[in-house]
Motif scaffolding. Structure first.
Motif, PDB file in Angstrom:
ATOM      1  N   THR A 126       0.864  -1.167   0.055  1.00 58.93           N
ATOM      2  CA  THR A 126      -0.077   0.088   0.056  1.00 58.93           C
ATOM      3  C   THR A 126       0.730   1.271   0.014  1.00 58.93           C
ATOM      4  OG1 THR A 126      -0.335   0.266   2.405  1.00 58.93           O
ATOM      5  CG2 THR A 126      -1.878  -1.235   1.239  1.00 58.93           C
ATOM      6  N   THR A 179       3.825  -1.550   3.696  1.00 63.74           N
ATOM      7  CA  THR A 179       3.353  -0.096   3.300  1.00 63.74           C
ATOM      8  C   THR A 179       4.582   0.673   3.035  1.00 63.74           C
ATOM      9  OG1 THR A 179       1.668   1.606   3.954  1.00 63.74           O
ATOM     10  CG2 THR A 179       2.881   0.642   5.566  1.00 63.74           C
ATOM     11  N   ASN A 210       3.539   4.105   3.583  1.00 64.76           N
ATOM     12  CA  ASN A 210       3.088   4.958   4.587  1.00 64.76           C
ATOM     13  C   ASN A 210       4.013   4.926   5.982  1.00 64.76           C
ATOM     14  OD1 ASN A 210       1.170   5.668   2.429  1.00 64.76           O
ATOM     15  ND2 ASN A 210      -0.200   4.320   3.619  1.00 64.76           N
ATOM     16  N   HIS A 216      -2.607   1.312   9.558  1.00 60.27           N
ATOM     17  CA  HIS A 216      -2.682  -0.027   9.336  1.00 60.27           C
ATOM     18  C   HIS A 216      -2.711  -0.818  10.741  1.00 60.27           C
ATOM     19  CE1 HIS A 216      -2.804  -0.558   5.115  1.00 60.27           C
ATOM     20  NE2 HIS A 216      -1.659   0.056   5.050  1.00 60.27           N
ATOM     21  N   HIS A 273       6.736  -1.557   7.296  1.00 59.51           N
ATOM     22  CA  HIS A 273       6.980  -0.283   6.965  1.00 59.51           C
ATOM     23  C   HIS A 273       8.222   0.015   5.966  1.00 59.51           C
ATOM     24  CE1 HIS A 273       3.704   1.611   9.261  1.00 59.51           C
ATOM     25  NE2 HIS A 273       3.768   0.621   9.952  1.00 59.51           N
TER      26      HIS A 273
END
Length: 156
Positions: A30, A113, A115, A120, A129
């Motif tokens: 994501t 991710t 982000n 999440h 991450h």
């Protein structure tokens, strides 16, 4: 929701669902779009993106921190304040539910991710991450984690 989709797209969604159910390992990546729905600004949007206002080289690199740690620290504090009241949206919750459902069906769903927020995790996912985590700092001298609460961090 499926009723709003075209018949061709419904067929494609159903085909994809069957394919995913048949796989033992699934990996999902994501990015900013999943958190944008929660009100977190993206970096690349032409009008509102953070990089339309700032240069990455001035704020998000080791060289930037070495050159002006106060500026970089202030920017990260500002970003923390910006996301502190944000909550997971339906996409975060759907991915968390999917991950939990996969585990009960002997599947492995890995969520990665780009982000740096923790939406999440707030939704219940286990996530890796790629670009670090906004709420986890390390000392620039000894690399030790900084574990005090952010409400105690200096406002610069």
């Amino acid at each position: 929701m499926l009723a709003e989709l075209s018949s061709e797209l419904i067929v494609e969604v159903q085909r994809t669902a069957k394919l995913l159910v048949s796989k033992q390992r699934i990996c999902i990546l994501t990015g900013a779009g999943v958190s944008a729905e929660s009100g977190i600004p993206t970096f690349r949007d032409k009008q509102t993106g953070l990089w339309s206002q700032y240069r990455a080289e001035d704020l998000a690199t080791c060289a930037a921190f070495a050159r002006d740690p106060q500026l970089v620290w202030s920017w990260y504090q500002w970003r923390r304040q910006l996301v502190s009241d944000k909550v997971p949206n339906p996409a975060h919750h759907a991915l968390a539910q999917w991950q939990q459902h996969a585990e009960s069906n002997n599947q492995q769903l890995t969520l990665i991710t780009q982000n740096v927020d923790d939406l999440h995790e707030q939704a219940g996912s286990t996530v890796s991450h790629l670009h670090g985590h906004l709420w986890r700092n390390r000392c620039s001298r000894c690399n030790a984690p900084y574990e005090q609460g952010y409400e105690q961090l200096p406002k610069i």
